[in-house]
Write an enzyme that holds these catalytic residues in place. Sequence first.
Site, PDB file in Angstrom:
ATOM      1  N   SER A  26       9.908   3.878 -14.505  1.00 37.48           N
ATOM      2  CA  SER A  26       9.805   3.168 -15.790  1.00 37.48           C
ATOM      3  C   SER A  26       9.973   4.140 -16.949  1.00 37.48           C
ATOM      4  O   SER A  26      10.649   3.820 -17.943  1.00 37.48           O
ATOM      5  CB  SER A  26       8.438   2.487 -15.939  1.00 37.48           C
ATOM      6  OG  SER A  26       8.185   1.707 -14.827  1.00 37.48           O
ATOM      7  N   THR A  27       9.386   5.318 -16.810  1.00 33.64           N
ATOM      8  CA  THR A  27       9.472   6.330 -17.870  1.00 33.64           C
ATOM      9  C   THR A  27      10.930   6.758 -18.054  1.00 33.64           C
ATOM     10  O   THR A  27      11.428   6.861 -19.185  1.00 33.64           O
ATOM     11  CB  THR A  27       8.588   7.538 -17.495  1.00 33.64           C
ATOM     12  OG1 THR A  27       7.308   7.037 -17.111  1.00 33.64           O
ATOM     13  CG2 THR A  27       8.445   8.516 -18.636  1.00 33.64           C
ATOM     14  N   ASP A  90      14.986  -0.876 -13.940  1.00 34.88           N
ATOM     15  CA  ASP A  90      13.868  -0.203 -13.269  1.00 34.88           C
ATOM     16  C   ASP A  90      13.734  -0.786 -11.859  1.00 34.88           C
ATOM     17  O   ASP A  90      13.261  -1.904 -11.705  1.00 34.88           O
ATOM     18  CB  ASP A  90      12.609  -0.494 -14.100  1.00 34.88           C
ATOM     19  CG  ASP A  90      11.334   0.066 -13.508  1.00 34.88           C
ATOM     20  OD1 ASP A  90      11.390   0.753 -12.481  1.00 34.88           O
ATOM     21  OD2 ASP A  90      10.270  -0.202 -14.086  1.00 34.88           O
ATOM     22  N   ARG A 150       0.483  11.279  -9.688  1.00 38.78           N
ATOM     23  CA  ARG A 150       0.937  10.378 -10.762  1.00 38.78           C
ATOM     24  C   ARG A 150       0.355   8.972 -10.584  1.00 38.78           C
ATOM     25  O   ARG A 150      -0.019   8.328 -11.556  1.00 38.78           O
ATOM     26  CB  ARG A 150       2.465  10.314 -10.799  1.00 38.78           C
ATOM     27  CG  ARG A 150       3.077  11.558 -11.409  1.00 38.78           C
ATOM     28  CD  ARG A 150       4.555  11.383 -11.648  1.00 38.78           C
ATOM     29  NE  ARG A 150       5.084  12.559 -12.334  1.00 38.78           N
ATOM     30  CZ  ARG A 150       6.330  12.687 -12.743  1.00 38.78           C
ATOM     31  NH1 ARG A 150       7.199  11.727 -12.517  1.00 38.78           N
ATOM     32  NH2 ARG A 150       6.730  13.765 -13.364  1.00 38.78           N
ATOM     33  N   GLN A 152      -2.460   8.237  -9.123  1.00 35.96           N
ATOM     34  CA  GLN A 152      -3.888   8.334  -9.459  1.00 35.96           C
ATOM     35  C   GLN A 152      -4.079   8.395 -10.974  1.00 35.96           C
ATOM     36  O   GLN A 152      -4.920   7.702 -11.537  1.00 35.96           O
ATOM     37  CB  GLN A 152      -4.524   9.591  -8.822  1.00 35.96           C
ATOM     38  CG  GLN A 152      -4.545   9.584  -7.298  1.00 35.96           C
ATOM     39  CD  GLN A 152      -5.381   8.448  -6.712  1.00 35.96           C
ATOM     40  OE1 GLN A 152      -6.246   7.915  -7.379  1.00 35.96           O
ATOM     41  NE2 GLN A 152      -5.102   8.069  -5.483  1.00 35.96           N
ATOM     42  N   ASN A 153      -3.269   9.226 -11.632  1.00 33.65           N
ATOM     43  CA  ASN A 153      -3.435   9.393 -13.083  1.00 33.65           C
ATOM     44  C   ASN A 153      -3.046   8.146 -13.862  1.00 33.65           C
ATOM     45  O   ASN A 153      -3.653   7.841 -14.884  1.00 33.65           O
ATOM     46  CB  ASN A 153      -2.595  10.577 -13.599  1.00 33.65           C
ATOM     47  CG  ASN A 153      -3.150  11.898 -13.120  1.00 33.65           C
ATOM     48  OD1 ASN A 153      -4.317  11.963 -12.706  1.00 33.65           O
ATOM     49  ND2 ASN A 153      -2.347  12.937 -13.138  1.00 33.65           N
ATOM     50  N   GLU A 159      -3.728   0.054  -6.986  1.00 29.86           N
ATOM     51  CA  GLU A 159      -3.012   1.144  -6.304  1.00 29.86           C
ATOM     52  C   GLU A 159      -3.969   2.271  -5.930  1.00 29.86           C
ATOM     53  O   GLU A 159      -3.848   2.869  -4.862  1.00 29.86           O
ATOM     54  CB  GLU A 159      -1.889   1.683  -7.203  1.00 29.86           C
ATOM     55  CG  GLU A 159      -0.782   0.649  -7.426  1.00 29.86           C
ATOM     56  CD  GLU A 159       0.318   1.068  -8.392  1.00 29.86           C
ATOM     57  OE1 GLU A 159       1.285   0.311  -8.529  1.00 29.86           O
ATOM     58  OE2 GLU A 159       0.196   2.132  -9.047  1.00 29.86           O
TER      59      GLU A 159
HETATM   60  N1  LIG Z   1       8.731  13.147 -16.385  1.00 33.89           N
HETATM   61  C1  LIG Z   1       7.419  12.934 -16.343  1.00 33.89           C
HETATM   62  N2  LIG Z   1       6.564  13.944 -16.560  1.00 33.89           N
HETATM   63  C2  LIG Z   1       5.250  13.739 -16.476  1.00 33.89           C
HETATM   64  N3  LIG Z   1       4.665  12.582 -16.165  1.00 33.89           N
HETATM   65  C3  LIG Z   1       5.467  11.546 -15.922  1.00 33.89           C
HETATM   66  C4  LIG Z   1       6.882  11.650 -15.991  1.00 33.89           C
HETATM   67  N4  LIG Z   1       7.424  10.460 -15.685  1.00 33.89           N
HETATM   68  C5  LIG Z   1       6.385   9.635 -15.450  1.00 33.89           C
HETATM   69  N5  LIG Z   1       5.211  10.269 -15.609  1.00 33.89           N
HETATM   70  C6  LIG Z   1       3.886   9.662 -15.445  1.00 33.89           C
HETATM   71  O1  LIG Z   1       3.738   9.274 -14.066  1.00 33.89           O
HETATM   72  C7  LIG Z   1       3.146   7.985 -13.944  1.00 33.89           C
HETATM   73  C8  LIG Z   1       4.092   7.064 -13.190  1.00 33.89           C
HETATM   74  O2  LIG Z   1       5.257   6.871 -13.969  1.00 33.89           O
HETATM   75  P1  LIG Z   1       6.027   5.480 -14.020  1.00 33.89           P
HETATM   76  O3  LIG Z   1       7.217   5.698 -14.906  1.00 33.89           O
HETATM   77  O4  LIG Z   1       5.098   4.370 -14.364  1.00 33.89           O
HETATM   78  O5  LIG Z   1       6.476   5.386 -12.481  1.00 33.89           O
HETATM   79  P2  LIG Z   1       7.136   4.199 -11.662  1.00 33.89           P
HETATM   80  O6  LIG Z   1       7.778   3.261 -12.629  1.00 33.89           O
HETATM   81  O7  LIG Z   1       8.126   4.894 -10.767  1.00 33.89           O
HETATM   82  O8  LIG Z   1       6.025   3.594 -10.868  1.00 33.89           O
HETATM   83  C9  LIG Z   1       2.844   7.502 -15.364  1.00 33.89           C
HETATM   84  O9  LIG Z   1       1.487   7.771 -15.657  1.00 33.89           O
HETATM   85  C10 LIG Z   1       3.789   8.365 -16.233  1.00 33.89           C
HETATM   86  O10 LIG Z   1       3.257   8.578 -17.532  1.00 33.89           O
HETATM   87  N1  LIG Z   2       9.203  -5.556  -3.156  1.00 32.87           N
HETATM   88  C1  LIG Z   2       7.945  -5.108  -3.294  1.00 32.87           C
HETATM   89  N2  LIG Z   2       7.037  -5.327  -2.330  1.00 32.87           N
HETATM   90  C2  LIG Z   2       5.763  -4.885  -2.447  1.00 32.87           C
HETATM   91  N3  LIG Z   2       5.311  -4.240  -3.511  1.00 32.87           N
HETATM   92  C3  LIG Z   2       6.190  -3.999  -4.497  1.00 32.87           C
HETATM   93  C4  LIG Z   2       7.541  -4.401  -4.427  1.00 32.87           C
HETATM   94  N4  LIG Z   2       8.152  -4.013  -5.576  1.00 32.87           N
HETATM   95  C5  LIG Z   2       7.235  -3.395  -6.316  1.00 32.87           C
HETATM   96  N5  LIG Z   2       6.048  -3.398  -5.682  1.00 32.87           N
HETATM   97  C6  LIG Z   2       4.775  -2.903  -6.211  1.00 32.87           C
HETATM   98  C7  LIG Z   2       4.570  -1.441  -6.144  1.00 32.87           C
HETATM   99  C8  LIG Z   2       3.745  -1.159  -7.368  1.00 32.87           C
HETATM  100  O1  LIG Z   2       2.364  -1.383  -7.093  1.00 32.87           O
HETATM  101  C9  LIG Z   2       4.194  -2.209  -8.374  1.00 32.87           C
HETATM  102  C10 LIG Z   2       5.203  -1.719  -9.384  1.00 32.87           C
HETATM  103  O2  LIG Z   2       6.082  -0.778  -8.821  1.00 32.87           O
HETATM  104  P1  LIG Z   2       6.459   0.600  -9.581  1.00 32.87           P
HETATM  105  O3  LIG Z   2       7.179   1.411  -8.531  1.00 32.87           O
HETATM  106  O4  LIG Z   2       5.210   1.225 -10.077  1.00 32.87           O
HETATM  107  O5  LIG Z   2       7.373   0.160 -10.696  1.00 32.87           O
HETATM  108  O6  LIG Z   2       4.752  -3.243  -7.604  1.00 32.87           O
END
Ligand SMILES: Nc1ncnc2c1ncn2[C@@H]1O[C@H](COP(=O)(O)OP(=O)(O)O)[C@@H](O)[C@H]1O
Ligand SMILES: Nc1ncnc2c1ncn2[C@H]1C[C@H](O)[C@@H](COP(=O)(O)O)O1
Length: 227
Positions: A26-27, A90, A150, A152-153, A159
């Site tokens: 997402s970031t 995303d 990440r 956890q934070n 999750e």
């Molecule tokens: N390049 C980065 N450097 C440091 N922290 C990051 C970076 N990208 C994401 N994060 C942190 O890691 C966590 C997960 O990021 P997110 O973009 O929500 O991941 P995803 O969409 O893959 O689940 C968030 O708390 C975000 O702020």
């Molecule tokens: N297709 C999926 N099946 C089960 N869980 C899923 C699926 N797609 C996303 N998820 C879950 C995983 C995370 O808890 C959230 C959001 O995903 P993220 O990778 O943090 O964008 O949804």
Amino acid sequence: MNLRDKYRIPHDSIITVAGTVGVGKSTMTKALANALNFKTSFEKVDTNPYLGKFYKDFERWSFHLQIYFLAERFKEQKKIFEYGGGFVQDRSIYEDTGIFAKMHYENGTMSKTDYETYTNLFEAMVMTPYFPHPDLLIYLEGSFDHILERIQNRGREMEKNTSISYWEELYNRYEEWINNFNACPILRIDISDYDLLKQDEPIEPILEKIGHFIQQSRKWKTREIIK
Ligand SMILES: Nc1ncnc2c1ncn2[C@@H]1O[C@H](COP(=O)(O)OP(=O)(O)O)[C@@H](O)[C@H]1O
Ligand SMILES: Nc1ncnc2c1ncn2[C@H]1C[C@H](O)[C@@H](COP(=O)(O)O)O1
């Protein structure tokens, strides 16, 4: 000159960001869309009516959740198609089916009948014109410990309460999946090589690579059409 023109990224490109939960999709999606002036397509977590229930009871809710995600993705794909591209997405639909649904079926938390219903529906949807392959799939990867930190934070309770073995299995399945993925070109990026949140301009080297990959892939597509 704007960054999209500078790196010769076509205005109608579709870029998908893939990778396991918490890796930073997402970031990255936001940062790329912002730099390129593209629209975004996000997974909505807060309004998902099944996700919290699913994490408490996989067996009961995995089919409902997959169908929900499929419906959401279909609407998003249709929107991207109708706009004529210019999107950063995303997560790809390939991950839902190739990783999550498959994993729950193979682990016995989705029944065979449900899995077959789901895959039939998925295949029927993919055959519509709304599912062009993306121009590029950006695959974010890193060490398991870094990604777990990440998750956890970030602090989504559902999750944090999920076993480490679930994330570990997902992580391993992602590795296997990407090594066999061939639906569109892939750009692999290691999350320890950039920090979108701290550095000032980490995005330009990534844009340069994206431009290069998309140019190559469009040339290849044109050659295929001419053949
Ligand atoms: N390049 C980065 N450097 C440091 N922290 C990051 C970076 N990208 C994401 N994060 C942190 O890691 C966590 C997960 O990021 P997110 O973009 O929500 O991941 P995803 O969409 O893959 O689940 C968030 O708390 C975000 O702020
Ligand atoms: N297709 C999926 N099946 C089960 N869980 C899923 C699926 N797609 C996303 N998820 C879950 C995983 C995370 O808890 C959230 C959001 O995903 P993220 O990778 O943090 O964008 O949804």
